[in-house]
Design a protein around this motif. Structure first.
Motif, PDB file in Angstrom:
ATOM      1  N   TYR A  67       4.662   9.042   2.281  1.00 20.81           N
ATOM      2  CA  TYR A  67       4.015  10.202   1.677  1.00 20.81           C
ATOM      3  C   TYR A  67       2.501  10.056   1.694  1.00 20.81           C
ATOM      4  O   TYR A  67       1.960   8.961   1.662  1.00 20.81           O
TER       5      TYR A  67
ATOM      6  N   SER B 200      -0.597  11.553  -0.652  1.00 24.65           N
ATOM      7  CA  SER B 200      -0.841  12.235  -1.919  1.00 24.65           C
ATOM      8  C   SER B 200      -2.325  12.184  -2.234  1.00 24.65           C
ATOM      9  O   SER B 200      -2.921  11.105  -2.243  1.00 24.65           O
TER      10      SER B 200
ATOM     11  N   GLY C 297      -1.949  12.930  -6.674  1.00 23.78           N
ATOM     12  CA  GLY C 297      -0.924  12.182  -7.398  1.00 23.78           C
ATOM     13  C   GLY C 297       0.388  12.933  -7.553  1.00 23.78           C
ATOM     14  O   GLY C 297       1.416  12.336  -7.863  1.00 23.78           O
TER      15      GLY C 297
ATOM     16  N   GLU D 104       2.875  11.837  -4.856  1.00 24.32           N
ATOM     17  CA  GLU D 104       3.291  10.468  -5.161  1.00 24.32           C
ATOM     18  C   GLU D 104       4.389  10.462  -6.216  1.00 24.32           C
ATOM     19  O   GLU D 104       5.386   9.743  -6.083  1.00 24.32           O
ATOM     20  N   LYS D 105       4.252  11.267  -7.254  1.00 25.81           N
ATOM     21  CA  LYS D 105       5.277  11.339  -8.306  1.00 25.81           C
ATOM     22  C   LYS D 105       6.591  11.860  -7.741  1.00 25.81           C
ATOM     23  O   LYS D 105       7.666  11.354  -8.084  1.00 25.81           O
TER      24      LYS D 105
ATOM     25  N   GLN E  31       8.163   9.097  -5.748  1.00 19.39           N
ATOM     26  CA  GLN E  31       8.739   8.091  -6.646  1.00 19.39           C
ATOM     27  C   GLN E  31      10.088   8.558  -7.205  1.00 19.39           C
ATOM     28  O   GLN E  31      11.007   7.752  -7.365  1.00 19.39           O
TER      29      GLN E  31
ATOM     30  N   GLU F 225       2.950   4.574   1.154  1.00 22.68           N
ATOM     31  CA  GLU F 225       1.903   5.585   1.067  1.00 22.68           C
ATOM     32  C   GLU F 225       1.131   5.676   2.381  1.00 22.68           C
ATOM     33  O   GLU F 225       0.768   4.665   2.976  1.00 22.68           O
TER      34      GLU F 225
ATOM     35  N   THR G   4      -2.305   6.731   3.923  1.00 26.24           N
ATOM     36  CA  THR G   4      -3.671   7.000   3.490  1.00 26.24           C
ATOM     37  C   THR G   4      -4.560   7.224   4.707  1.00 26.24           C
ATOM     38  O   THR G   4      -4.310   6.675   5.787  1.00 26.24           O
TER      39      THR G   4
END
Length: 191
Positions: free
Chosen positions: A50, A52, A55, A58-59, A62, A74, A76
């Protein structure tokens, strides 16, 4: 004295058995609750990759990880966006750019199912997703997109996966606004 000892022994045995019964019942109830919250794809390794920015994605990633047991990674952008990134990010999307990304993995070979998550920007997936999709070989993989957005749906962003259609099984994506939707969606896409 024998009667008192016999009585105490009987009480002890009764309490011990009752305690074990309650513990077993609690364990069974907990197992039942856990099985409702966890969707598993048997004999398949799952990756949840993912990007994000704020955030929210990301949630969501998760929560998918919690329900599937997959590995979370993640995505980036190697060169972080400046504070005023809007023009840069929009131009990357419009021009189909693939900015350099960093990941904690070098290969997706061991994974059968790959969830790919991102926020919706200008009705599209951010350019880092374009990079991720073109960086790896998705042959015979199952790809499952998901996104977060306060207003836009996932439909217009799915074009980033067009090049995968011939090599991978791209499943139904989900815009995640309500975590309660995730479990039933996972049931559908992991059949």
């Amino acid at each position: 004295m024998k009667k008192v000892l016999s009585f105490l022994l009987a009480v002890f045995v009764t309490l011990t058995l009752a305690g074990c019964s309650q513990t077993n019942q609690k364990e069974q109830n907990q197992t039942s609750e856990d099985s409702k919250q966890t969707v598993t794809a048997t004999d398949q390794d799952i990756l949840i990759a993912y990007f994000s920015y704020s955030g929210n994605t990301e949630k969501a990633a998760q929560e998918i990880q919690k329900q599937t047991g997959g590995q979370l990674v993640e995505i980036t952008r190697k060169e972080a966006y400046p504070n005023d990134f809007y023009d840069i990010a929009e131009n990357e999307i419009i021009n189909g750019e693939q900015p350099e990304i960093t990941l904690s993995i070098n290969s997706i070979d061991q994974y059968d199912i790959i969830f790919i998550g991102y926020p919706i920007w200008w009705q599209k997936a951010p350019a880092m997703i374009n990079t991720f999709v073109h960086q790896f070989d998705f042959t015979d993989k199952t790809v499952i997109p998901f996104c977060t957005s306060s207003s836009d749906g996932i439909e217009e962003s799915l074009d980033v996966f067009d090049d995968l259609q011939d090599q991978a099984n791209v499943k139904e994506g989900l815009r995640i606004n309500d975590y309660d939707e995730i479990s039933s969606w996972l049931d559908r896409v992991l059949e």
